[in-house]
Write an enzyme that holds these catalytic residues in place. Structure first.
Site, short mmCIF file in Angstrom:
data_model
loop_
_atom_site.label_atom_id
_atom_site.label_comp_id
_atom_site.label_asym_id
_atom_site.label_seq_id
_atom_site.Cartn_x
_atom_site.Cartn_y
_atom_site.Cartn_z
N ASP A 17 0.83 -1.20 0.00
CA ASP A 17 0.00 0.00 0.00
C ASP A 17 0.87 1.26 0.00
O ASP A 17 2.01 1.22 -0.50
CB ASP A 17 -0.94 -0.03 1.20
CG ASP A 17 -2.32 0.51 0.88
OD1 ASP A 17 -2.41 1.71 0.54
OD2 ASP A 17 -3.29 -0.26 0.96
N HIS A 62 -3.90 5.90 3.29
CA HIS A 62 -4.56 4.71 2.77
C HIS A 62 -3.96 3.43 3.35
O HIS A 62 -4.67 2.52 3.81
CB HIS A 62 -4.47 4.72 1.25
CG HIS A 62 -5.28 3.69 0.54
ND1 HIS A 62 -4.84 2.40 0.33
CD2 HIS A 62 -6.51 3.75 -0.03
CE1 HIS A 62 -5.76 1.72 -0.34
NE2 HIS A 62 -6.79 2.52 -0.57
N SER A 99 -10.76 -1.33 -1.43
CA SER A 99 -9.52 -1.31 -0.64
C SER A 99 -9.79 -1.67 0.81
O SER A 99 -8.94 -2.23 1.50
CB SER A 99 -8.88 0.08 -0.70
OG SER A 99 -8.30 0.32 -1.95
#
Length: 925
Positions: free
Chosen positions: A51, A124, A426
């Site tokens: 990520d 994220h 995600s």
């Protein structure tokens, strides 16, 4: 490079994009029972996350009480910009960054918007990591919403971050960096991988780093979970990460919503509406104004103490938290009418709005998120994708605390937070990998395919009101191309009973059947020593798909092996639900497993005939289910029958009328007509009796019961768009308590194959068991029996959620020849059905054959307090090598008094997406 020893293939660099607490509870995880304690909360399992990096100071990565790092771990905690080895601990045991591929293309990492190190700037990676493995953090919230303890799905699992995303012109990841990170993670010793990212979908050999890296991981026993993508349901099969050795995860909603409370005047009415405005405005007191057709109290006045708005729409679910940068609330059109009525009839109308309200246990969850990419795979449509649905909407998890997160005000200032709500596939992938980590901990000997099989075959295909999972994009029931095998159910996956296992060689045979060249297969497998003698698209996968190439018909024979993973011997029987246009025959119908890890094989013959059903704008042809039910003990009870019998036209029926009767009001007067439109069940009954008259004329020897049976067992349970019959009152899928056996189909009823016959004496016996007196029924016999030979089955639940019933039925052959029929059953979650025998033989016309059916109901956790319906399924008798299908509904219902209900009309929006057609059969064990 191509001339160097060991070179396999060279491809141009590619880039991919990111796909971007209450969810453990929503998934059913509990501290004292089920998968959490069985999997030791993921203790000592290592999850590699790929990520944007990690914010190691987050409370979600505290290692309090965790034991030493496993000795098998070979990873490292690399140093870089604002990051060094001291940032790792016994929770975050590794952190690396991969950017060489990007830098070789002269892309530079931003010095203001990122870090050249494993540290997360975007947020994220921190969010996905804490979702999968986060330690418990009390009082976590996103600006006052979703307050509670934020906990990862596998809170004792170890985390290794592999940063592959960096900020340059955009957040993208180079293919070489991603593949290098996956190879390094294998060498480091991770047990599972989660990639919330995706490249444009290409063939697995064609510069597809995730497919190549995941194949190598699978060979080492590493489970790989990937997000399906966020390109929405429109367009052509937009799903990514579709290699069959990858668990591709779609996004669903959870049973949590965020509101503001609107109070009209001095408590005239209180209305809930969606809002995630990030501040609590005390005494948010607005004057109401009306603008255009909307209620927009957008006030700047000395008499009001804040600026706000009320928006009216029935699409509030499509709004995300960042849309609420101003203090407004979104209410439904029904509530909007109430507000408008109050405004128009009240002088000096006022409204008070209280923000930051979180509600748990909301209904119709999960639903398929509107934004995520759907199946089938563009490059490998023979395996069902997505694999499964997991929470992916408004997921609360850790964030980079210095990152501007929530816009506020019309000048777009931003608020900061260390926990935020984010939606995307995600967020779904780390939920799936967290559950996989728990399963890996509980079953150390399971392969990646076994873990995926356990999750797929135990997945839920109903939501928390015991109805079909809805697709938010269209407001209609979703299909396996939307939710895969169903929604993830961790506790059921712990003990699946049987699994469909797959080895690396099976995947290679699949690649051979895709007509990949030896060079292309070598790119994926890095092998040269293999053969394609057993090439087959029939992978031992926990689902079945039939591809229809420019045709509406097809026949396939599919073979599968099942492995017993329970500790004891067991016997399983197959039950099948096959809709109109699909015929399924399974051989054998019973599988016996002598011990743990013993295997058994079955074949399934699928015949698809979609003439008259094909929807040219959609990939999906039709779908059904194969379930294997373990044989248990028997308990004999009986039950009454289902009403209504059938559905017939009854809305806006044009027919003759009394010409002198005032009929249609117009102004202050009335119009007359000799034909008028009427709607009632009064209009439905003559349609049915007309069809019965035609059947009586065609079959003079049929009894009334035979005619009714013919109409019921051939009725349609789908609408003319090949979808579920809907209830106009609420826009949701109907049940047999709404439509009986289905909608009348006269032409099918002409030739039903078999009928359920009932004699007068049967009705008398039935009346006796209703405790009617002798005066009331005139006759009493000692053959009392509530189990009438009716073409439907209903189980009444009296103040309980569980029951077992055994039905006995007799079928009569009404065709001119001998015939053989096989039973096919679709039983939803909470219903187990066993039919004996599964095959009926009729030697001649009017010959009879009997069968028994045991129904076991367990609706613990499913009961809808406001509805009679428990759940429902179907028993169908399919003629072998013939055309007849005799279908009957199986219903469980609660014995409660009917509630008064508000009938509301909701607008339904239909969008059409696809061009090709698939027939899908999912599997449950």
């Amino acid at each position: 490079m191509e001339k160097m020893p060991g070179h396999v293939a060279t491809y141009p660099e590619r880039y991919c994009q990111l796909h971007t607490t209450h969810t453990p509870k929503f998934l059913g995880l509990k501290k004292q029972a089920g998968l959490w304690p069985a999997g030791n909360f993921g203790d000592n399992i290592i999850i590699g996350v790929f990520d944007t990096g990690i914010w190691p100071e987050s409370k979600s990565f505290i290692d309090d009480g965790m034991p030493r790092v496993p000795q098998r771990w070979h990873g490292a905690c690399e140093s870089g910009k604002d990051f060094n080895s001291s940032n790792c601990n016994r929770k975050l045991i590794g952190a690396r960054s991969f950017s060489i591929g990007m830098k070789q293309l002269n892309e530079t990492i931003s010095t203001t918007d990122d870090y050249d190190s494993p540290r997360d700037y975007f947020g994220h990676g921190t969010h996905t990591s804490s979702t999968a493995t986060g330690s418990p953090v009390q009082n976590a919230n996103a600006f006052g919403y979703a307050k509670g303890t934020a906990t990862g799905i596998a809170p004792l699992a170890r985390l290794a971050m592999y940063k592959v995303f960096f900020s340059n012109d955009s957040y993208e990841s180079a293919s070489t960096d991603t593949l290098a990170a996956m190879d390094q993670a294998i060498e480091d010793g991770v047990d599972l991988m989660s990639l919330s990212l995706g490249f444009n979908e290409v063939h697995f050999y064609d510069n597809n780093p995730v497919a190549v890296g995941a194949f190598a991981a699978m060979e080492k026993g590493i489970f790989v979970s990937c997000s399906a993508g966020n390109q929405g349901p429109g367009g052509n099969n937009t799903l990514v990460n579709s290699a069959p050795w990858i668990t591709t995860v779609g996004a669903g909603t959870i049973d949590r919503e965020f509101f503001a409370l609107v109070t009209l005047g001095d408590g005239v009415a209180k209305i809930k509406g969606k809002s995630l405005y990030p501040e609590d405005l005390e005494d948010c007191f607005l004057l109401l104004q009306q603008q255009h057709k909307y209620l927009l109290p957008n006030v700047r006045s000395e008499q009001s103490r804040c600026k706000g708005a009320i928006f009216v729409t029935d699409s509030s679910k499509l709004l995300n938290p960042r849309d609420f940068y101003m203090p407004f609330v979104v209410i439904s059109s029904i509530d909007g009418e109430m507000v408008e009525k109050y405004y128009t009839k009240t002088s000096g109308a006022t409204v008070d709005i209280k923000f930051q309200i979180t509600e748990l246990g909301t209904k119709q969850a999960p639903q398929v998120a509107s934004f995520f990419s759907r199946g089938p795979s563009a490059v490998s449509p023979w395996t069902l994708k997505p694999v499964i649905l997991a929470p992916g909407v408004d997921v609360l998890a850790a964030w980079e605390p210095n990152r501007r997160t929530m816009p506020i005000g019309d000048k777009f200032s931003y608020l900061l937070s260390d926990y935020v709500l984010v939606s995307g596939t995600s967020m779904s992938s780390p939920h799936a990998v967290g559950v996989a980590a728990l399963l890996k901990s509980a079953h150390r000997d399971w392969s990646s395919a076994a873990i995926k099989s356990a999750m797929m075959t135990t997945a839920d295909v109903i939501y928390n009101m015991n109805g079909e999972i809805i697709d938010m994009a269209i407001g209609m029931p979703a299909t396996p191309l939307d939710f895969g095998a169903g929604h993830l159910n961790p506790n059921k996956a712990l003990d699946p009973g049987l699994i469909y296992d797959i080895e690396a060689e099976d995947y290679i045979n699949y690649l051979c059947a895709l007509n990949y060249t030896s060079q292309e297969i070598k790119v994926i497998t890095r092998r040269s020593n293999y053969g394609c003698d057993h090439a087959s698209l029939d992978l031992n996968y926990p689902s079945f798909i039939v591809i229809l190439n420019n045709t509406n018909t097809a026949k396939y024979v599919i073979k599968r092996f099942l492995t017993n993973v329970a500790d004891s011997q067991s016997i399983y029987r197959a039950t099948i639900w096959a809709p109109s246009g699909m015929k399924v025959v399974v051989e054998p119908m019973t599988l016996t497993f002598r011990r743990k890890y013993s295997k058994a094989e079955f074949t399934m013959k699928l015949e698809i005939g979609l003439k008259g059903y094909r929807n040219e704008s959609d990939y999906l042809g039709n779908y059904g289910y194969l379930s294997w039910y373990e044989v248990d003990g028997k308990h004999v009870l009986t039950a009454p029958f289902l009403k209504p019998d059938i559905l017939a036209p009854g809305v806006d029926i044009l027919a003759a009328w009394v010409p002198n009767r005032r009929e249609v009001p117009i102004g202050d007067d009335y119009l007359f007509t000799d034909y008028t439109l009427s709607s009632r069940t009064s209009m439905a009954s003559p349609h049915m009796v007309g069809v019965a008259a035609l059947l009586k004329s065609a079959h003079r020897d049929w009894s009334s019961a035979a005619i009714r049976s013919a109409m019921m067992t051939t009725a349609d349970v789908i609408n003319n768009a090949n979808g579920q019959i809907l209830v106009l009152a609420n826009g949701t899928s109907g049940t047999p308590l709404d439509f009986g056996s289905g909608h009348i189909n006269p032409n099918k009823a002409l030739d039903p194959g078999l009928v359920y016959e009932i004699k007068v004496e049967d009705y008398v016996n039935f009346l006796c068991t209703l405790n009617y007196t002798s005066q009331q029924i005139k006759v009493i016999t000692d053959q009392a029996n509530l189990d009438l030979n009716y073409p439907s089955f209903i189980v009444i639940l009296n103040n309980t959620n569980t029951a077992r019933y055994v039905f006995k039925r007799m079928l009569t052959n009404v065709v001119d020849s001998q015939s053989v029929y096989r039973a096919a059953i679709w039983a939803p979650s909470g219903m187990k059905v066993i039919v004996e025998p599964m095959t009926l033989t009729f030697g001649s016309k009017y010959s009879k054959a009997g069968f028994t059916m045991e129904v076991e109901i367990d609706l613990s956790g499913y009961r809808a307090k406001t509805d009679y319906i428990g759940n429902h399924g179907y028993l169908s008798w399919y003629e072998v090598d013939g055309k007849h299908v005799v279908r009957s509904p199986i219903v469980s219902a609660f014995a409660i008094k009917a509630d008064k209900r508000l009938l509301i009309w909701f607008p339904l929006i239909y969008e059409k997406y696809f061009d090709d057609v698939l027939a899908v059969l999912c599997v449950t064990v």
